[in-house]
Design a protein around this motif. Structure first.
Motif, mmCIF file in Angstrom:
data_model
loop_
_atom_site.group_PDB
_atom_site.id
_atom_site.type_symbol
_atom_site.label_atom_id
_atom_site.label_comp_id
_atom_site.label_asym_id
_atom_site.label_seq_id
_atom_site.Cartn_x
_atom_site.Cartn_y
_atom_site.Cartn_z
ATOM 1 N N ARG A 3 34.793 39.510 83.256
ATOM 2 C CA ARG A 3 33.416 39.987 83.438
ATOM 3 C C ARG A 3 32.620 39.870 82.142
ATOM 4 N NH1 ARG A 3 32.006 42.972 88.074
ATOM 5 N NH2 ARG A 3 33.797 43.419 89.414
ATOM 6 N N LEU A 4 33.283 40.248 81.044
ATOM 7 C CA LEU A 4 32.614 40.197 79.740
ATOM 8 C C LEU A 4 32.179 38.764 79.430
ATOM 9 C CD1 LEU A 4 32.064 42.044 77.199
ATOM 10 C CD2 LEU A 4 34.144 41.039 76.241
ATOM 11 N N GLY A 48 39.256 53.897 87.221
ATOM 12 C CA GLY A 48 38.911 53.057 88.373
ATOM 13 C C GLY A 48 37.557 52.377 88.260
ATOM 14 N N ARG A 49 36.771 52.767 87.244
ATOM 15 C CA ARG A 49 35.444 52.167 87.030
ATOM 16 C C ARG A 49 35.580 50.725 86.524
ATOM 17 N NH1 ARG A 49 30.312 52.839 88.516
ATOM 18 N NH2 ARG A 49 31.480 51.279 89.644
ATOM 19 N N VAL A 50 36.541 50.539 85.602
ATOM 20 C CA VAL A 50 36.771 49.215 85.005
ATOM 21 C C VAL A 50 38.179 48.750 85.405
ATOM 22 C CG1 VAL A 50 36.938 47.936 82.825
ATOM 23 C CG2 VAL A 50 35.288 49.810 83.051
ATOM 24 N N SER A 51 38.284 47.494 85.757
ATOM 25 C CA SER A 51 39.575 46.943 86.189
ATOM 26 C C SER A 51 40.639 47.064 85.099
ATOM 27 C CB SER A 51 39.400 45.467 86.539
ATOM 28 O OG SER A 51 40.665 44.856 86.736
ATOM 29 N N GLU A 105 28.089 48.249 81.433
ATOM 30 C CA GLU A 105 27.545 47.579 82.617
ATOM 31 C C GLU A 105 28.219 46.224 82.830
ATOM 32 O OE1 GLU A 105 23.279 47.685 82.917
ATOM 33 O OE2 GLU A 105 23.240 45.810 84.064
ATOM 34 N N ALA A 106 28.476 45.536 81.711
ATOM 35 C CA ALA A 106 29.075 44.194 81.816
ATOM 36 C C ALA A 106 30.505 44.233 82.360
ATOM 37 C CB ALA A 106 29.051 43.507 80.456
ATOM 38 N N ILE A 107 31.252 45.247 82.024
ATOM 39 C CA ILE A 107 32.686 45.226 82.382
ATOM 40 C C ILE A 107 33.026 46.043 83.623
ATOM 41 C CG2 ILE A 107 33.449 44.792 80.010
ATOM 42 C CD1 ILE A 107 34.153 47.768 79.788
ATOM 43 N N SER A 108 32.069 46.838 84.122
ATOM 44 C CA SER A 108 32.374 47.714 85.256
ATOM 45 C C SER A 108 32.378 46.952 86.576
ATOM 46 C CB SER A 108 31.334 48.837 85.351
ATOM 47 O OG SER A 108 31.470 49.704 84.256
#
Lengths: 495, 97, 496
Positions: A116-117, A202-205, A234-237
């Motif tokens: 995601r990043l 659980g917000r970020v993988s 926001e970028a990684i969630s």
């Protein structure tokens, strides 16, 4: 703008860097070069990075610059250099977890958060040092090198995301990724005078994050300011179907919402967070922070977390138990270090693991193995899980009363390197204010609240209800703007 | 809770960790100290409380039975300390490990 | 002194999914290409995570329902921890205290008509992942073992019975019935050569003491039995060995811990596996990477309603509804669910189960075997065979003619699909229809009697065989006459 005119561009805040990239006031290559130059100049003494990727980073930067020059639409973080903790997988890299065990390990896949990043356009400039397998609170458990606190090179940057915090504090980069199992983002952020956020579980993988304790680990951002943390979060969630514990709830636009004013904020504080082990200067700074919130119009009230005193004990049974299992895979057979001192298979395991792991990792594997072993499971592990639920319930009840809970991040400012080396329990107890968050699965942010007389940063922690990161960010931004804490930088980078 | 050197050796065998004498002595003392501290949990009333395994409690997370691309063998084996181009290789396996 | 044999089984069944239980790698049996069906998850690479295959859970539940198990509304996954090179994570994802099913039973069918079935209780069935495969160096020079992880992560259901089996033969027959059930349910191919069904047997004796007490001997677990015959042999060997051992040492269950043994099929003997110094301590705990599964009563009853009929129920119906012997019913069931379906279609059409069974087990099976056809390739659909057999039972054609028609229609490399019309056309073309014109038959009989005074004389003087020749002549004269009817009418005229 006059004050920042002379500031090297790597020292600008993330939002300023992005704005200048977007305006083409600076190029990504210039920004990456400034970052690499700063690393070159200072990292010999700080030791934040285990690996730097200069060619790759410059090539990616050049590519974004070209796309921008051609007028192409580029993703929101295009060309922004970011550091990542060396426990997140990326194809092509060597990922070590600062362990002899993984000294030459090359994963054939990339972590969900890193995907995601990179999809957002960020450039991974390098991998940062950590306590081996993210186990520790000072960085001293790294099998590779010491990382030093940019505010005072004789002191710890905190841990386990030591390099991620130090690289931001030293202003090589405006932001980095760390991981937080019991405070490993927030505590080093606090000791290094930067912002660190541990998202809701659980917000970020977690896919591709090398596990320490699966039910507690979470990747999160560190940045020089709250807005930077919001941008990175926001970028990684977001949901990742490859992680069964990833939660499928929409991701708010943290970067857009973070600076919106927050009306009717209710800030709680807990007497348990001002207990006897707390340094007086730290206590004073946190009380001042509460006063500031009051002045800003927030309602500040006392709440109770009746089981807070049990969190260290519960955590140091649950986390090592999970770790003892998660680290069973390092057996010298399929990957990682294999000893050459063995005569048979049983020997190969014991020798490879005995030589491949450092003392703290072995200590936790031993503790966890014992806590899960026949006859002790109910007494230790099962009981700790029950206390964990009680801790979670305390938070649920508290959040009926308040929006965020404010308190210290760590009992003291950055301690001297070597100070707690021979006393694991003392080291564990320094996590007392951060680990309740992980046990409960809720989000928390650490941000600079002030400085000690000797000039060391003091962190303020805000904890919030699950999936209410935006409230934390807004409350933190509100404080950051009013407290004027952003003015100071470590002396080594011209602060 | 006091752990003897023998207890520590037993746990080390279970965890497949080769420790030297000094390690064993040190771990016996340190683990005892930590477990003593953990005994404060016994003061907590946990009757009827469900253990909390997950930080966020979900259920029924699935994937469909659809084939995804596997790794090329060379990548599967690339980190192995010993391999023969097709397999992971280990010393002769005896019945007990 | 005498003794009872006490046997409990643990059966591992690979489920028939496309992909592994926690990742998307193929489950195809592929020993020729080791380590080509792996990914970060089933290699146990750092940071990789498991996600449950929905189909694997559904097949597991069907299996348990077929075994009459209770299905709790909540189940979870646990880690079973041990070190072995075929287990790359250092733990196996399995189920410990809350398996997805428990408390069922499977009846071993009676061996012959009149016997009663033997009920074997199922303690539990749980879902877990298979390990990889260790390939041992056969040279014996200790060059090393090779590991193939293609199989690692294949979904397995482990079925644990209560110790309800009393002899080796029953154990074998239990496994046969279990395999039949699993194949009928479509949950596993049960291919034992490929290791889809593996069995561990726990065996001990209850020696009858002089005062009427029963003295249990130490329990032995014989591991990794990969054929029904080996299971039977291993248990038989163990019973003899344990009895001898008991007589020698007098050791009871209290004197020795449970031990594990392997089975050497070449020598037909079990052998001691090297014991570990300490009892295994698997340190089970809930897997934090996986979340629980919950089901509702509604979901369960829906699944139950969709469950395929069990072989046991079919076996009973075949006996009750179609009047089959246990043997015939079993022969048909053993051919698989398609064959049993085929039988039922034919039998319900002809209302003569025995006839359908005879045809299926003789003519149909012979052709299937000779031509190496599966039932789906077989050109004779059930309604067509039903039509043909109905013609026999209503005496439209003879049984012999029916076989001729049958054989004719399945001839050739790619015979056309047979219909009632093609059957009727063939019968007409070949003039095989039975003549029902009794007048014509009677005339032919009178004619034959007139032309064969010698044979008639022989018959009347008691030589029954003489009638045969006369019948033959009548049949020749009236093509398509029913020999039974010709015989009756001829005898009437001769006697009258």
């Amino acid at each position: 703008m006059s004050s920042t005119a002379a500031t090297p561009i790597n020292q600008l805040s993330m939002s300023e860097q992005l704005q200048r990239l977007q305006n083409k006031a600076i190029s990504s290559v210039e920004l990456v070069d400034a970052t690499l130059a700063a690393i070159e100049t200072h990292d010999g003494s700080v030791g934040a990075f285990l690996q730097v990727y200069p060619e790759q980073a410059r090539a990616q930067a050049a590519s974004f610059d070209e796309r921008r020059a051609r007028g192409e639409t580029v993703p929101s973080l295009a060309g922004l250099p970011i550091a990542i903790k060396d426990n997140m997988c990326r194809t092509g890299d060597t990922v070590t977890c600062a362990s002899r065990m993984l000294h030459n390990y090359r994963p054939p896949y990339t972590a969900g958060a890193i995907e995601r990043l990179e999809r957002a356009g960020a450039i991974v400039v390098g991998r940062t040092n950590l306590d081996e397998f993210a186990m520790g609170s000072s960085g001293e458990n790294s099998a590779v090198q010491l990382t030093r606190n940019p505010w005072d090179l004789e002191r710890t940057p905190g841990g386990s995301s030591s390099g991620s915090a130090a690289s931001v504090a030293a202003r090589y980069v405006s932001g980095s990724l760390g991981s937080d199992t019991g405070g490993s983002i927030r505590q080093p952020a606090g000791l290094c005078g930067v912002v660190g956020l541990k998202p809701t579980y659980g917000r970020v993988s977690r896919y591709g994050l090398i596990a320490f304790a699966s039910s507690l680990d979470q990747i999160g951002p560190l940045a020089t300011d709250v807005t930077g943390a919001a941008i990175l979060l926001e970028a990684i969630s977001g949901h990742d179907p490859r992680d069964s514990t990833s939660v499928d709830v929409p991701v708010p636009s943290y970067s857009q919402l973070v600076q919106q004013p927050l009306a009717g904020l209710r800030v709680g504080f807990c007497p348990a967070h001002f207990s006897e082990g707390l340094d007086q200067e730290v206590a004073q700074t946190i009380r001042q922070a509460l006063t500031l919130y009051r002045q800003l119009g927030a309602e500040v009230k006392e709440i109770a977390l009746p089981h807070a005193d049990y969190s260290v004990a519960a955590y140091y049974l649950i986390a090592p138990s999970e770790a003892s299992s998660n680290l069973s895979r390092y057996d010298g057979i399929h990957y990682g270090y294999r000893s050459d001192k063995f005569e048979n298979l049983a020997d190969l395991y014991a020798a490879s693991r005995g030589e491949g792991f450092g003392p703290e990792v072995k200590r936790r594997i031993m503790l966890g193995t014992y806590a899960l072993s026949a006859g002790y499971y109910d007494q230790y592990y099962a009981r700790a899980l029950k206390v964990r639920r009680l801790i979670r319930r305390d938070y649920d009840e508290a959040f009926q009363e308040v929006d965020v809970i404010a308190g210290p991040v760590a009992p003291t400012t950055a301690f001297r390197l070597g100070e707690k080396n021979n006393d694991p329990l003392a080291m564990y107890l320094s996590d007392i204010y951060t680990i309740g968050t992980n046990l409960a699965g809720i989000p928390a942010i650490s941000l600079p609240a002030g400085y000690s007389k000797s000039g060391l940063p003091i962190g303020l922690q805000l904890q919030g209800p699950a999936f209410e990161e935006i409230k934390l960010l807004q409350a933190a931004y509100m404080f950051e703007q009013a407290a004027g804490v952003l003015e100071r930088k470590p002396g080594m980078v011209g602060g | 809770m006091s752990l003897s050197a023998k207890d520590v050796e037993k746990v080390a065998r279970l965890a497949r960790l080769r420790l030297n004498e000094t390690d064993i002595e040190q771990y016996a003392a340190q683990l005892s100290q930590i477990l003593d501290y953990a005994a404060i949990l016994e003061a907590v009333e946990t009757e009827g409380v469900e253990p909390m395994v997950h930080a966020i409690e979900l259920a029924n997370v699935w994937r469909e039975d659809e084939i995804l691309t596997s790794l090329p063998r060379q990548q599967a084996l690339q980190n192995s300390p010993a391999q023969d181009g097709k397999h992971f290789v280990v010393p002769q396996i005896l019945d007990a490990s | 002194m005498s003794y009872d044999v006490i046997i409990g089984l643990e059966v591992h069944v690979q489920l028939q999914t496309q992909t592994k239980v926690f990742c998307g790698c193929s489950t195809a049996f592929n020993p020729q290409a080791p380590n080509t069906q792996t990914c970060p998850t089933c290699l146990g690479l750092p940071g990789a995570l498991p996600v449950l295959n929905k189909k694997a859970f559904e097949l597991a539940v069907q299996t348990a329902m077929g075994l009459n198990c209770e299905i709790p509304l909540f189940t979870k996954w646990d880690r079973k921890q041990y070190f072995y090179p075929d287990l790359p994570k250092g733990y196996q994802i399995s189920q410990y205290d809350l398996p997805f099913s428990r408390n069922g039973h499977l009846d071993i069918p009676p061996a012959t008509d009149g016997d009663t079935p033997i009920r074997v209780r199922i303690l539990r069935a749980h879902l877990e992942e298979d390990a990889g495969k260790n390939l041992h160096d056969e040279s014996g020079r200790g060059a090393g073992s090779m590991i193939d992880l293609n199989r690692a992560g294949t979904p397995l259901v482990e079925i644990v019975t209560e110790p309800d089996l009393r002899n080796a033969m029953s154990a074998r027959r239990f496994l046969e019935e279990l395999r039949l059930l699993l194949v009928y349910l479509g949950v596993s191919d049960c291919n034992m050569q490929e290791g889809s069904l593996r069995c561990d047997a726990n065996v001990n004796l209850h020696v009858h003491g002089p005062d009427g007490t029963k003295i249990p001997t130490p329990i032995v677990e014989v591991k990794n039995l990969n054929s029904f015959r080996f299971t039977e042999q291993a248990i038989e060997f163990e019973v003899a060995r344990q009895w001898e051992q008991y007589q020698k040492t007098g050791q009871t269950i209290h004197d020795a811990p449970k031990v594990t043994r392997g089975f050497d099929p070449d020598r037909g003997m079990t052998y001691a596996l090297r014991e570990k110094e300490e009892a295994a301590d698997y340190r089970y705990f809930p897997d934090p990477d996986l979340v629980p599964v919950t089901v509702t009563e509604e979901q369960l009853s829906l699944w139950r309603s969709r469950l395929v009929e069990s072989p046991a129920s079919r076996r009973e119906r075949f006996r009750q509804e179609y009047g089959l012997s246990l043997y015939d019913a079993q022969v048909i069931l053993d051919q698989g669910v398609l064959f049993a379906d085929y039988f039922e279609q034919v039998a319900s059409q002809t209302k003569d189960g025995k006839q359908a069974a005879n045809w299926l087990t003789q003519e149909v099976q012979r052709v299937l075997n000779d031509r190496r056809w599966t039932l789906t390739e077989f050109p004779f659909p059930a309604p067509a065979l039903g039509h043909l057999l109905s013609l026999v039972s209503t005496k439209k054609i003879t049984g012999k003619s029916a076989k001729d028609v049958f054989n004719l229609l399945v001839e050739g490399d790619e015979p056309e699909v047979v219909t009632s019309e093609t059957i009727d056309a063939t019968i007409a073309e070949r003039g095989l229809a039975l003549v029902e014109d009794t007048g014509a038959i009677d005339m032919a009989i009178a004619d034959v009697i007139g032309r064969n005074p010698k044979a008639v004389q022989d018959f009347r003087s008691g030589k029954q065989a003489a009638a045969g020749a006369l019948i033959g002549q009548v049949m020749k004269a009236v093509k398509g006459a029913d020999p039974q009817s010709v015989r009756e009418r001829l005898l009437k005229q001769l006697e009258g």
